[in-house]
Motif scaffolding. Structure first.
Motif, PDB file in Angstrom:
ATOM      1  N   ARG A  40      19.932 -42.819   2.818  1.00 38.53           N
ATOM      2  CA  ARG A  40      19.449 -42.527   4.159  1.00 38.53           C
ATOM      3  C   ARG A  40      18.956 -41.093   4.257  1.00 38.53           C
ATOM      4  O   ARG A  40      19.510 -40.191   3.661  1.00 38.53           O
ATOM      5  N   ILE A  41      17.913 -40.913   5.038  1.00 40.97           N
ATOM      6  CA  ILE A  41      17.352 -39.593   5.315  1.00 40.97           C
ATOM      7  C   ILE A  41      17.459 -39.358   6.813  1.00 40.97           C
ATOM      8  O   ILE A  41      17.224 -40.275   7.610  1.00 40.97           O
ATOM      9  N   ARG A  42      17.828 -38.147   7.213  1.00 41.78           N
ATOM     10  CA  ARG A  42      17.925 -37.819   8.634  1.00 41.78           C
ATOM     11  C   ARG A  42      16.541 -37.445   9.160  1.00 41.78           C
ATOM     12  O   ARG A  42      15.915 -36.521   8.658  1.00 41.78           O
ATOM     13  N   LEU A  43      16.060 -38.182  10.148  1.00 44.25           N
ATOM     14  CA  LEU A  43      14.778 -37.913  10.787  1.00 44.25           C
ATOM     15  C   LEU A  43      15.059 -37.250  12.126  1.00 44.25           C
ATOM     16  O   LEU A  43      15.854 -37.756  12.915  1.00 44.25           O
ATOM     17  N   ARG A  44      14.421 -36.095  12.357  1.00 42.89           N
ATOM     18  CA  ARG A  44      14.588 -35.384  13.625  1.00 42.89           C
ATOM     19  C   ARG A  44      13.232 -35.205  14.278  1.00 42.89           C
ATOM     20  O   ARG A  44      12.276 -34.821  13.618  1.00 42.89           O
ATOM     21  N   SER A  55      17.601 -37.444  16.831  1.00 47.02           N
ATOM     22  CA  SER A  55      17.905 -37.622  15.412  1.00 47.02           C
ATOM     23  C   SER A  55      18.294 -39.065  15.137  1.00 47.02           C
ATOM     24  O   SER A  55      18.922 -39.710  15.967  1.00 47.02           O
ATOM     25  N   THR A  56      17.925 -39.523  13.954  1.00 43.97           N
ATOM     26  CA  THR A  56      18.346 -40.847  13.506  1.00 43.97           C
ATOM     27  C   THR A  56      18.354 -40.859  11.983  1.00 43.97           C
ATOM     28  O   THR A  56      17.632 -40.088  11.345  1.00 43.97           O
ATOM     29  N   ASP A  57      19.195 -41.688  11.409  1.00 45.64           N
ATOM     30  CA  ASP A  57      19.193 -41.875   9.963  1.00 45.64           C
ATOM     31  C   ASP A  57      18.229 -43.003   9.626  1.00 45.64           C
ATOM     32  O   ASP A  57      18.263 -44.058  10.253  1.00 45.64           O
ATOM     33  N   ARG A  59      17.027 -45.528   6.704  1.00 49.34           N
ATOM     34  CA  ARG A  59      17.416 -46.088   5.410  1.00 49.34           C
ATOM     35  C   ARG A  59      16.171 -46.389   4.613  1.00 49.34           C
ATOM     36  O   ARG A  59      15.254 -47.036   5.100  1.00 49.34           O
TER      37      ARG A  59
END
Length: 64
Positions: A40-44, A55-57, A59
């Motif tokens: 998972r990558i954190r998207l801001r 923010s959301t993770d 996948r």
């Protein structure tokens, strides 16, 4: 945190509680994905008016 990415596709504005699909381009033109699926990558996302940070993770998955 990386520099800002560019929106390639997707609406210019999004209403509160609405959803949309966006295509983003990294500032360097390339982004190396982690070597394994399921990471998972954190998207801001920042907005100026009103000033918000969301923010959301995300996948990652790979086909094939």
């Amino acid at each position: 945190m990386n520099q800002y990415w560019t929106v390639v596709r997707g609406p210019a504005t999004l209403s509160a509680r609405a959803t949309a699909r966006y295509e983003l381009r990294p500032p360097t033109g390339r982004f190396v994905l982690p070597p394994r699926p399921g990471v998972r990558i954190r998207l801001r996302a920042f907005t100026a008016v009103p000033q918000t940070l969301s923010s959301t993770d995300v996948r990652l998955w790979r086909s094939g």
